[in-house]
Write a protein that holds these residues in place. Structure first.
Motif, PDB file in Angstrom:
ATOM      1  N   MET A  91      35.991  33.814 -47.903  1.00 21.16           N
ATOM      2  CA  MET A  91      35.865  33.885 -46.460  1.00 21.16           C
ATOM      3  C   MET A  91      36.915  32.977 -45.835  1.00 21.16           C
ATOM      4  N   CYS A  92      37.520  33.380 -44.757  1.00 21.73           N
ATOM      5  CA  CYS A  92      38.607  32.655 -44.096  1.00 21.73           C
ATOM      6  C   CYS A  92      38.226  31.222 -43.730  1.00 21.73           C
ATOM      7  N   GLY A  93      39.238  30.422 -43.481  1.00 23.78           N
ATOM      8  CA  GLY A  93      39.035  29.056 -43.020  1.00 23.78           C
ATOM      9  C   GLY A  93      39.685  28.864 -41.664  1.00 23.78           C
ATOM     10  N   ILE A  94      38.975  28.181 -40.763  1.00 22.71           N
ATOM     11  CA  ILE A  94      39.515  27.881 -39.434  1.00 22.71           C
ATOM     12  C   ILE A  94      39.431  26.377 -39.204  1.00 22.71           C
ATOM     13  N   PHE A  95      40.391  25.865 -38.443  1.00 25.23           N
ATOM     14  CA  PHE A  95      40.444  24.433 -38.164  1.00 25.23           C
ATOM     15  C   PHE A  95      41.269  24.220 -36.904  1.00 25.23           C
ATOM     16  N   GLY A  96      41.192  23.028 -36.337  1.00 23.94           N
ATOM     17  CA  GLY A  96      42.004  22.783 -35.164  1.00 23.94           C
ATOM     18  C   GLY A  96      41.753  21.454 -34.505  1.00 23.94           C
ATOM     19  N   GLN A  97      42.447  21.289 -33.386  1.00 24.46           N
ATOM     20  CA  GLN A  97      42.366  20.103 -32.556  1.00 24.46           C
ATOM     21  C   GLN A  97      42.385  20.584 -31.116  1.00 24.46           C
ATOM     22  N   VAL A  98      41.398  20.164 -30.317  1.00 20.63           N
ATOM     23  CA  VAL A  98      41.288  20.608 -28.935  1.00 20.63           C
ATOM     24  C   VAL A  98      41.020  19.401 -28.030  1.00 20.63           C
ATOM     25  N   SER A  99      41.730  19.345 -26.903  1.00 17.11           N
ATOM     26  CA  SER A  99      41.534  18.276 -25.928  1.00 17.11           C
ATOM     27  C   SER A  99      41.803  18.815 -24.526  1.00 17.11           C
ATOM     28  N   LYS A 100      41.096  18.296 -23.537  1.00 15.33           N
ATOM     29  CA  LYS A 100      41.314  18.726 -22.149  1.00 15.33           C
ATOM     30  C   LYS A 100      42.676  18.283 -21.622  1.00 15.33           C
ATOM     31  N   LYS A 101      43.171  17.152 -22.095  1.00 13.96           N
ATOM     32  CA  LYS A 101      44.495  16.686 -21.683  1.00 13.96           C
ATOM     33  C   LYS A 101      45.354  16.485 -22.916  1.00 13.96           C
ATOM     34  N   LYS A 102      46.656  16.464 -22.716  1.00 23.33           N
ATOM     35  CA  LYS A 102      47.584  16.300 -23.848  1.00 23.33           C
ATOM     36  C   LYS A 102      47.291  14.992 -24.574  1.00 23.33           C
ATOM     37  N   VAL A 103      47.171  15.104 -25.891  1.00 19.68           N
ATOM     38  CA  VAL A 103      46.980  13.940 -26.754  1.00 19.68           C
ATOM     39  C   VAL A 103      47.957  14.053 -27.918  1.00 19.68           C
TER      40      VAL A 103
END
Length: 172
Positions: free
Chosen positions: A1-13
Motif C-alpha cells: 500500500m502506498c506511503g504518504i508524508f509531508g509538512q504543512v504550515s499556515k505560514k512559510k517555515v
C-alpha cells in the motif's frame, strides 16, 4: 500500500529537508513503483530508475532547492490500479483553465468501485487509462466529498485545495 508524508504550515517555515527525506526513504517500502512530491505549487515525479524516493531525492531540483515551505507533500506509490508511468504517479495534480495548480490529491489504498463512481459523478469525463486515485481526485474536484460514503475499498486521502483565498488542507 502506498506511503504518504509531508509538512504543512499556515505560514512559510523552514523546509525540514532531513525529516522530509527520511520519511520518503522509509515510505519506499510502502511504494516501490513510483514516487512524487508537490511543494508549494510545483510537482516532480520519479519513475523507472528514480522510482524509489531514495534515488529520486538525490537529483530532484525541487527537493534539493526548497528552503521555505507552506505545503510539501510526498508520495511513494505501490500500483494497484493502472500502469506505472509518470502520468499515473502521485500526487495527482489538477490545473485550472490558466494552467495553475488548483487541486492536489495523495491517495493510499485501493478504490474497487471507482469506475461505477465515475459513471455516477463524472460521466462526462473519459477515465480510460486513469488510476482510481486520478478518478477520485476528479470526483472530489468537480462534485465534492459526498462520494466518501460510497466508495468500496480502503483509502487515506491528503488534499490541498487551492481554489479559495488560501489553501485548504484536508485528510481522510
Amino acid at each position: 500500500m502506498c506511503g504518504i508524508f509531508g509538512q504543512v504550515s499556515k505560514k512559510k517555515v523552514r523546509f525540514d529537508y532531513t525529516a522530509f527525506c527520511t520519511l520518503g526513504i522509509h515510505n519506499d517500502v510502502r511504494g516501490g513503483d513510483s514516487c512524487g512530491v508537490f511543494i508549494d505549487g510545483k510537482v516532480e515525479y520519479g519513475v523507472d530508475k528514480r522510482k524509489l524516493f531514495e534515488d529520486f531525492l538525490i537529483d530532484s531540483d525541487l527537493v534539493q532547492n526548497t528552503k521555505n515551505v507552506n505545503i510539501a507533500f510526498g508520495h511513494c506509490r505501490k500500483a494497484s490500479v493502472g500502469v506505472i508511468k509518470e502520468s499515473t504517479a502521485q500526487p495527482v495534480v489538477l490545473k485550472n483553465d490558466k494552467g495553475d495548480i488548483d487541486f492536489v490529491v495523495m491517495h493510499n489504498g485501493t478504490i474497487y468501485n471507482y469506475e461505477d463512481l465515475a459513471k455516477k459523478y463524472i460521466p462526462e469525463i473519459n477515465i480510460l487509462g486513469m488510476t482510481d486515485s486520478q478518478v477520485m481526485a476528479r470526483i472530489f474536484y468537480y462534485k465534492g466529498y459526498d462520494v466518501l460514503s460510497e466508495y468500496n475499498g480502503g483509502a487515506v486521502f491528503a488534499i490541498a485545495d487551492y481554489r479559495g483565498e488560501s489553501p485548504e488542507i484536508l485528510f481522510w
